[in-house]
Design a protein around this motif. Structure first.
Motif, PDB file in Angstrom:
ATOM      1  N   HIS A 127       6.864  -0.504   5.214  1.00 48.27           N
ATOM      2  CA  HIS A 127       6.168   0.574   4.516  1.00 48.27           C
ATOM      3  C   HIS A 127       6.909   0.879   3.228  1.00 48.27           C
ATOM      4  CE1 HIS A 127       4.856   1.603   8.730  1.00 48.27           C
ATOM      5  NE2 HIS A 127       3.716   1.576   8.091  1.00 48.27           N
ATOM      6  N   THR A 128       6.176   1.391   2.267  1.00 46.70           N
ATOM      7  CA  THR A 128       6.774   1.875   1.031  1.00 46.70           C
ATOM      8  C   THR A 128       5.884   3.006   0.518  1.00 46.70           C
ATOM      9  OG1 THR A 128       7.757   1.196  -1.083  1.00 46.70           O
ATOM     10  CG2 THR A 128       5.614   0.224  -0.521  1.00 46.70           C
ATOM     11  N   ARG A 150      -0.772   4.374   6.019  1.00 49.15           N
ATOM     12  CA  ARG A 150      -0.452   5.307   7.104  1.00 49.15           C
ATOM     13  C   ARG A 150      -0.405   6.694   6.470  1.00 49.15           C
ATOM     14  NH1 ARG A 150       4.858   5.557  10.871  1.00 49.15           N
ATOM     15  NH2 ARG A 150       4.091   7.203  12.219  1.00 49.15           N
ATOM     16  N   VAL A 151      -1.322   7.554   6.844  1.00 50.46           N
ATOM     17  CA  VAL A 151      -1.434   8.884   6.260  1.00 50.46           C
ATOM     18  C   VAL A 151      -1.023   9.908   7.315  1.00 50.46           C
ATOM     19  CG1 VAL A 151      -2.941  10.540   5.118  1.00 50.46           C
ATOM     20  CG2 VAL A 151      -3.319   8.080   4.784  1.00 50.46           C
ATOM     21  N   PHE A 152      -0.057  10.744   6.931  1.00 48.22           N
ATOM     22  CA  PHE A 152       0.463  11.763   7.841  1.00 48.22           C
ATOM     23  C   PHE A 152      -0.360  13.043   7.726  1.00 48.22           C
ATOM     24  CE2 PHE A 152       3.775   8.711   7.375  1.00 48.22           C
ATOM     25  CZ  PHE A 152       4.456   8.726   8.576  1.00 48.22           C
ATOM     26  N   LEU A 158       2.135   6.442   3.399  1.00 40.82           N
ATOM     27  CA  LEU A 158       2.980   5.250   3.370  1.00 40.82           C
ATOM     28  C   LEU A 158       2.070   4.043   3.175  1.00 40.82           C
ATOM     29  CD1 LEU A 158       5.523   5.762   6.301  1.00 40.82           C
ATOM     30  CD2 LEU A 158       6.007   5.759   3.852  1.00 40.82           C
ATOM     31  N   LEU A 159       2.391   3.215   2.195  1.00 36.15           N
ATOM     32  CA  LEU A 159       1.672   1.974   1.991  1.00 36.15           C
ATOM     33  C   LEU A 159       2.188   0.975   3.021  1.00 36.15           C
ATOM     34  CD1 LEU A 159       1.979   1.717  -1.897  1.00 36.15           C
ATOM     35  CD2 LEU A 159       0.276   2.951  -0.551  1.00 36.15           C
ATOM     36  N   THR A 160       1.303   0.288   3.687  1.00 35.57           N
ATOM     37  CA  THR A 160       1.677  -0.669   4.723  1.00 35.57           C
ATOM     38  C   THR A 160       1.506  -2.082   4.195  1.00 35.57           C
ATOM     39  OG1 THR A 160       0.983   0.867   6.447  1.00 35.57           O
ATOM     40  CG2 THR A 160       1.203  -1.443   7.079  1.00 35.57           C
TER      41      THR A 160
END
Length: 180
Positions: A127-128, A150-152, A158-160
């Motif tokens: 992730h970045t 990935r969205v919190f 986070l870019l996967t």
């Protein structure tokens, strides 16, 4: 001098953490408490070195950067979904800002690929963030492809990225990517 990449030693953990946190410092904007706390987390190599492989890049006795490789389990199992059996995951890749542009990050990535392959892993994920555009460009040059973000709950994204592991350092494997 030659850059050596190997697992961190007990007496090097504090310095590896300091260098890695230094690499992330530029991404912290004033007043971002969550990023400040993340820097403390990044610097705490002791808390993850027994649960993951922490690799360091060293030249002339100095730590230039580090990367953490999750192979069998996550560092934060309560926060992250479990790894698939064929998956390795790179975390906290950081290079001293004064040492960038010399291939240190690439050497760390290649060592992570080799280590993952030696443990029978067929794909690598990471992730970045949007702020880390230089890292994104390197990952794409290394054959990583974007997967869904990935969205919190608080909106943090986070870019996967993921890529297949082929034979030899930096080689992208043939065939289709396994679903996450």
């Amino acid at each position: 001098m030659t850059i050596e990449v190997r697992p961190v030693r007990q007496g090097e953990r504090a310095e590896a953490g300091r260098v890695t946190a230094l690499a992330y410092r530029e991404f912290v904007r004033p007043g971002e408490q969550a990023w400040e706390e993340y820097l403390d987390h990044i610097a705490d190599v002791d808390s993850r070195a027994d649960r993951a492989i922490v690799l360091v890049a060293i030249e002339d006795g100095r730590i230039l950067g580090s990367a953490t490789l999750e192979l069998g389990a996550r560092i934060d199992p309560d926060e992250d979904p479990p790894l698939a059996t064929d998956e390795a995951h790179i975390r906290m890749l950081g290079v001293d800002p004064d040492e960038r542009g010399r291939g240190v990050a690439r050497a760390l990535m290649d060592a992570c690929f080799d280590e993952a392959r030696s443990h029978g892993k067929r794909r690598m994920s990471l992730h970045t963030t949007q702020r880390m555009s230089t890292a994104q460009a390197m990952y794409e040059r290394l054959g990583f492809e974007r997967l869904p973000d990935r969205v919190f709950p608080d909106g943090f994204v986070l870019l996967t990225y993921e890529r297949a592991l082929g034979e030899g350092p930096g080689v992208v494997g043939a065939g289709s990517r396994s679903p996450t």
